[in-house]
Design a protein around this motif. Structure first.
Motif, PDB file in Angstrom:
ATOM      1  N   VAL A 101       0.784  -1.396  -0.184  1.00 34.50           N
ATOM      2  CA  VAL A 101      -0.121   0.070  -0.073  1.00 34.50           C
ATOM      3  C   VAL A 101       0.764   1.250  -0.453  1.00 34.50           C
ATOM      4  CG1 VAL A 101      -2.000  -1.149   1.194  1.00 34.50           C
ATOM      5  CG2 VAL A 101       0.057  -0.187   2.548  1.00 34.50           C
ATOM      6  N   MET A 102       0.091   2.018  -0.490  1.00 36.97           N
ATOM      7  CA  MET A 102       1.142   3.575  -0.554  1.00 36.97           C
ATOM      8  C   MET A 102      -0.003   4.689  -0.560  1.00 36.97           C
ATOM      9  SD  MET A 102       3.094   5.236  -3.946  1.00 36.97           S
ATOM     10  CE  MET A 102       4.260   3.731  -4.193  1.00 36.97           C
ATOM     11  N   THR A 103       0.347   5.375   0.361  1.00 34.56           N
ATOM     12  CA  THR A 103      -1.125   5.884   0.705  1.00 34.56           C
ATOM     13  C   THR A 103      -0.484   7.851   0.960  1.00 34.56           C
ATOM     14  OG1 THR A 103      -2.624   6.925   1.757  1.00 34.56           O
ATOM     15  CG2 THR A 103      -1.325   5.264   3.009  1.00 34.56           C
ATOM     16  N   THR A 104      -0.609   8.804   1.257  1.00 33.73           N
ATOM     17  CA  THR A 104      -0.196   9.734   2.531  1.00 33.73           C
ATOM     18  C   THR A 104      -1.868  10.083   3.138  1.00 33.73           C
ATOM     19  OG1 THR A 104      -1.738  11.360   0.350  1.00 33.73           O
ATOM     20  CG2 THR A 104       0.300  11.184   0.270  1.00 33.73           C
ATOM     21  N   ASP A 105      -2.182   9.067   3.052  1.00 32.90           N
ATOM     22  CA  ASP A 105      -3.022   9.601   4.998  1.00 32.90           C
ATOM     23  C   ASP A 105      -2.540   8.766   6.035  1.00 32.90           C
ATOM     24  OD1 ASP A 105      -5.251   8.800   6.173  1.00 32.90           O
ATOM     25  OD2 ASP A 105      -5.802   7.894   5.967  1.00 32.90           O
ATOM     26  N   ALA A 106      -1.709   9.679   6.619  1.00 37.94           N
ATOM     27  CA  ALA A 106      -1.125   9.659   7.651  1.00 37.94           C
ATOM     28  C   ALA A 106      -1.763   8.546   9.177  1.00 37.94           C
ATOM     29  CB  ALA A 106      -0.068  10.739   7.851  1.00 37.94           C
ATOM     30  N   VAL A 107      -2.835   9.437   9.250  1.00 38.67           N
ATOM     31  CA  VAL A 107      -3.626   8.723  10.083  1.00 38.67           C
ATOM     32  C   VAL A 107      -3.939   7.238   9.829  1.00 38.67           C
ATOM     33  CG1 VAL A 107      -5.903   8.812  11.566  1.00 38.67           C
ATOM     34  CG2 VAL A 107      -3.841  11.247  11.276  1.00 38.67           C
ATOM     35  N   GLY A 108      -4.369   7.234   8.562  1.00 33.91           N
ATOM     36  CA  GLY A 108      -4.819   6.215   8.218  1.00 33.91           C
ATOM     37  C   GLY A 108      -3.958   5.197   7.884  1.00 33.91           C
ATOM     38  N   MET A 109      -3.092   5.838   7.936  1.00 38.19           N
ATOM     39  CA  MET A 109      -2.092   4.245   7.960  1.00 38.19           C
ATOM     40  C   MET A 109      -1.074   4.195   9.566  1.00 38.19           C
ATOM     41  SD  MET A 109       0.108   2.445   6.010  1.00 38.19           S
ATOM     42  CE  MET A 109       1.353   2.927   4.813  1.00 38.19           C
ATOM     43  N   LEU A 110      -1.674   4.356   9.792  1.00 42.14           N
ATOM     44  CA  LEU A 110      -1.362   4.244  11.771  1.00 42.14           C
ATOM     45  C   LEU A 110      -1.886   3.205  12.063  1.00 42.14           C
ATOM     46  CD1 LEU A 110       0.252   8.159  13.378  1.00 42.14           C
ATOM     47  CD2 LEU A 110       1.402   6.258  13.207  1.00 42.14           C
ATOM     48  N   ASP A 111      -3.462   3.925  12.006  1.00 37.63           N
ATOM     49  CA  ASP A 111      -4.684   2.786  12.554  1.00 37.63           C
ATOM     50  C   ASP A 111      -4.640   1.123  11.333  1.00 37.63           C
ATOM     51  OD1 ASP A 111      -7.006   2.041  13.460  1.00 37.63           O
ATOM     52  OD2 ASP A 111      -7.270   2.046  11.226  1.00 37.63           O
ATOM     53  N   PHE A 112      -3.698   1.239  10.155  1.00 39.40           N
ATOM     54  CA  PHE A 112      -3.444   0.210   9.556  1.00 39.40           C
ATOM     55  C   PHE A 112      -2.023  -0.460  10.133  1.00 39.40           C
ATOM     56  CE2 PHE A 112      -2.032  -2.074   5.636  1.00 39.40           C
ATOM     57  CZ  PHE A 112      -3.221  -2.648   5.289  1.00 39.40           C
ATOM     58  N   VAL A 113      -1.087  -0.020  10.487  1.00 43.87           N
ATOM     59  CA  VAL A 113       0.088  -0.303  11.210  1.00 43.87           C
ATOM     60  C   VAL A 113      -0.977  -0.852  12.929  1.00 43.87           C
ATOM     61  CG1 VAL A 113       2.348   0.093  12.969  1.00 43.87           C
ATOM     62  CG2 VAL A 113       1.254   0.914  10.319  1.00 43.87           C
ATOM     63  N   LYS A 114      -1.363  -0.262  13.369  1.00 43.96           N
ATOM     64  CA  LYS A 114      -1.887  -0.441  14.239  1.00 43.96           C
ATOM     65  C   LYS A 114      -2.865  -1.678  14.824  1.00 43.96           C
ATOM     66  CE  LYS A 114      -4.299   1.312  18.725  1.00 43.96           C
ATOM     67  NZ  LYS A 114      -5.688   2.733  18.846  1.00 43.96           N
ATOM     68  N   LYS A 115      -3.678  -2.211  13.722  1.00 38.71           N
ATOM     69  CA  LYS A 115      -4.909  -2.971  13.563  1.00 38.71           C
ATOM     70  C   LYS A 115      -3.789  -3.644  12.872  1.00 38.71           C
ATOM     71  CE  LYS A 115      -8.408  -0.639  12.379  1.00 38.71           C
ATOM     72  NZ  LYS A 115      -9.608  -0.301  11.683  1.00 38.71           N
ATOM     73  N   GLY A 116      -2.429  -4.264  12.334  1.00 36.37           N
ATOM     74  CA  GLY A 116      -1.575  -5.294  12.495  1.00 36.37           C
ATOM     75  C   GLY A 116      -1.855  -5.817  10.765  1.00 36.37           C
ATOM     76  N   ASN A 117      -1.718  -4.498   9.912  1.00 35.76           N
ATOM     77  CA  ASN A 117      -1.991  -4.926   8.709  1.00 35.76           C
ATOM     78  C   ASN A 117      -0.634  -4.641   7.380  1.00 35.76           C
ATOM     79  OD1 ASN A 117      -4.778  -5.951   8.546  1.00 35.76           O
ATOM     80  ND2 ASN A 117      -5.043  -3.362   8.717  1.00 35.76           N
ATOM     81  N   VAL A 118       0.415  -4.008   8.567  1.00 37.14           N
ATOM     82  CA  VAL A 118       2.022  -4.464   7.833  1.00 37.14           C
ATOM     83  C   VAL A 118       2.687  -5.187   8.509  1.00 37.14           C
ATOM     84  CG1 VAL A 118       3.875  -2.244   7.805  1.00 37.14           C
ATOM     85  CG2 VAL A 118       1.803  -1.573   7.848  1.00 37.14           C
ATOM     86  N   ALA A 119       3.672  -5.583   7.294  1.00 36.29           N
ATOM     87  CA  ALA A 119       4.508  -6.666   7.394  1.00 36.29           C
ATOM     88  C   ALA A 119       5.455  -6.256   8.295  1.00 36.29           C
ATOM     89  CB  ALA A 119       5.018  -7.174   6.051  1.00 36.29           C
ATOM     90  N   ASP A 120       6.266  -6.755   9.431  1.00 35.87           N
ATOM     91  CA  ASP A 120       7.356  -6.324   9.684  1.00 35.87           C
ATOM     92  C   ASP A 120       8.711  -6.712   8.808  1.00 35.87           C
ATOM     93  OD1 ASP A 120       9.555  -6.314  11.621  1.00 35.87           O
ATOM     94  OD2 ASP A 120       9.239  -7.464  12.912  1.00 35.87           O
ATOM     95  N   TYR A 121       9.304  -6.111   8.146  1.00 40.08           N
ATOM     96  CA  TYR A 121      10.111  -5.702   6.904  1.00 40.08           C
ATOM     97  C   TYR A 121      10.138  -4.216   7.236  1.00 40.08           C
ATOM     98  CZ  TYR A 121      12.054  -4.835   2.700  1.00 40.08           C
ATOM     99  OH  TYR A 121      12.797  -5.116   1.531  1.00 40.08           O
ATOM    100  N   THR A 122      11.772  -4.579   6.843  1.00 37.86           N
ATOM    101  CA  THR A 122      13.101  -3.116   7.273  1.00 37.86           C
ATOM    102  C   THR A 122      13.747  -3.660   5.637  1.00 37.86           C
ATOM    103  OG1 THR A 122      12.388  -3.181   9.339  1.00 37.86           O
ATOM    104  CG2 THR A 122      14.808  -1.902   8.396  1.00 37.86           C
ATOM    105  N   ASP A 123      13.212  -2.755   5.225  1.00 37.84           N
ATOM    106  CA  ASP A 123      13.816  -2.916   3.603  1.00 37.84           C
ATOM    107  C   ASP A 123      16.253  -2.683   4.261  1.00 37.84           C
ATOM    108  OD1 ASP A 123      13.923  -3.154   0.731  1.00 37.84           O
ATOM    109  OD2 ASP A 123      15.114  -0.888   1.215  1.00 37.84           O
ATOM    110  N   PRO A 124      16.512  -3.123   3.337  1.00 35.06           N
ATOM    111  CA  PRO A 124      18.265  -2.771   3.212  1.00 35.06           C
ATOM    112  C   PRO A 124      18.735  -0.613   3.268  1.00 35.06           C
ATOM    113  CG  PRO A 124      17.737  -5.313   1.763  1.00 35.06           C
ATOM    114  CD  PRO A 124      16.626  -3.904   2.483  1.00 35.06           C
ATOM    115  N   ASN A 125      17.710  -0.735   2.200  1.00 36.58           N
ATOM    116  CA  ASN A 125      17.361   1.122   1.804  1.00 36.58           C
ATOM    117  C   ASN A 125      17.529   1.814   2.994  1.00 36.58           C
ATOM    118  OD1 ASN A 125      18.692   1.511  -1.301  1.00 36.58           O
ATOM    119  ND2 ASN A 125      16.364   0.374  -1.567  1.00 36.58           N
ATOM    120  N   VAL A 126      16.369   1.819   3.910  1.00 41.13           N
ATOM    121  CA  VAL A 126      16.369   2.111   5.475  1.00 41.13           C
ATOM    122  C   VAL A 126      17.143   2.994   6.484  1.00 41.13           C
ATOM    123  CG1 VAL A 126      15.589   2.486   7.570  1.00 41.13           C
ATOM    124  CG2 VAL A 126      14.364   1.428   5.387  1.00 41.13           C
TER     125      VAL A 126
END
Length: 371
Positions: A117-142
């Motif tokens: 997912v790619m979005t500019t909705d900061a509050v929506g994305m934070l809620d998405f994370v809180k609900k456990g919908n984001v994979a635990d992935y840290t890209d090497p570029n970080v």
């Protein structure tokens, strides 16, 4: 910017009898940065590991849900598929709310859903994370990115898109255009309903207002509350820019910066944009691999690409704003800093209390704008 937004803006310009719909002739834009700006040296290449790349090729495709339309994504898609032949990037553009609602519905019913997912909705994305919908992935570029780009666990900024002021130059010549929010407020009072912005329910507007207030506090509220009674309000950027091009508005502000890619050629005979010197927040466009990804390896390869120098240069061609060092882009962060001064750019992130701040900011904004 969704497909509808782009169609509305271009449709308005075409309706004025200009050839911007098919012309690529150059034209000026206010505060257009010099292409010779120093972008710094690119950091080391950090590609995906061989096992991830092999798994991605086996998966063969990935599905991206984003609020950026296909025209903006086209250079990214082309560059990604050229670099990784055999991995198809499927892009579905929709508004921010639809991204999260659709993902929730599809995963609940076992239907194929977004890998990224790619979005500019900061509050929506934070809620998405809180609900456990984001994979635990840290890209090497970080490791090569500035700290502000690391937005939340598993979430990183692929671009930092500015909000701009845009003007109808037939009605407001460049020498009369306000340069900061205070002068814009004074202009709005005299322009009698000819200045406008988008509604605070639009994630870009909220991100811009929150970023601006994060630096200017109560002094910032004074400018926003002065603008409120004198400003028109539109639901989205498409309607805002369409009415600006048609002359219903003379000036607009806190407009999503991807419109810069449209204000070129003959379009620049009617419209221009500028970065307001005390109010140029950058709204992060977040990208994340989803927990329910059916193509998790391909998703990681894509995120790796958009965070690389090569991927960020491709994103620039669509109108996004790369921020990492070594990326040549007339719309990039170094170019914006050159145009208005580094101290006048408000680099966006995800403040820890952003979700808690939202109701207060929204309520006060609505009171100021009589909504």
């Amino acid at each position: 910017m969704t497909s509808t937004t782009k169609a509305l803006v271009l449709g308005a310009i075409c309706a004025l009898g200009l050839t911007a719909c098919g012309s690529s002739s150059p034209g000026p834009a206010s505060q257009e940065p010099a292409t010779a700006v120093d972008v710094g040296a690119a950091s080391a290449v950090t590609p995906p590991d061989a096992a991830t790349l092999a798994a991605a090729r086996k998966e063969g495709s990935l599905l991206l849900y984003t609020n950026a339309d296909n025209q903006l994504m086209k250079p990214v898609t082309a560059a990604f598929e050229a670099k990784y032949p055999g991995i198809r990037l499927r892009v579905l553009d929709m508004n921010d709310t639809q991204i999260f609602q659709r993902y929730a519905t599809e995963t609940a019913t076992g239907t194929r859903s977004a890998d990224v997912v790619m979005t500019t909705d900061a509050v929506g994305m934070l809620d998405f994370v809180k609900k456990g919908n984001v994979a635990d992935y840290t890209d090497p570029n970080v490791a090569n990115l500035p700290a502000y780009a690391r937005l939340a666990p598993g979430v990183v900024a692929m671009s930092e898109d500015p909000v701009v002021a845009a003007f109808n130059t037939a009605l407001v010549p460049e020498d009369r255009q306000p340069k900061d929010m205070a002068s814009l407020a004074r202009f709005a009072r005299s322009a009698k309903g000819k200045v406008a912005t988008t509604d605070i329910g639009n994630p870009t507007e909220f991100g811009a207002v929150a970023g601006y207030l994060g630096v200017h506090g109560e002094e910032g509220w004074k400018n926003i509350e002065a603008l409120g009674p004198a400003s028109g309000v539109e639901s989205g950027t498409g309607n805002l820019m369409q009415k600006l091009a048609q002359g219903q508005y003379e000036a607009t502000y806190f407009v999503g910066g991807t419109v810069r890619a449209l204000i070129t050629g003959d379009a620049a005979k009617v419209l221009n944009y500028s970065y307001l010197t005390d109010g140029t927040p950058l709204v992060p466009r977040a990208v994340a691999v989803t927990k329910g990804a059916k193509s998790p390896a391909a998703a990681r390869v894509f995120v790796n690409f958009v965070l690389s120098v090569e991927g960020q240069e491709a994103a620039c061609k669509g109108g996004f704003t790369p921020y990492r060092a070594g990326v040549k882009c007339a719309y990039g962060l170094p170019a914006i800093q050159q145009a208005v001064g580094a101290g006048n750019v408000i680099v966006g992130g995800y403040p820890a209390d952003l979700s808690e701040q939202q109701p207060t900011i929204v309520a006060r904004w609505k009171k100021a704008f009589g909504r």
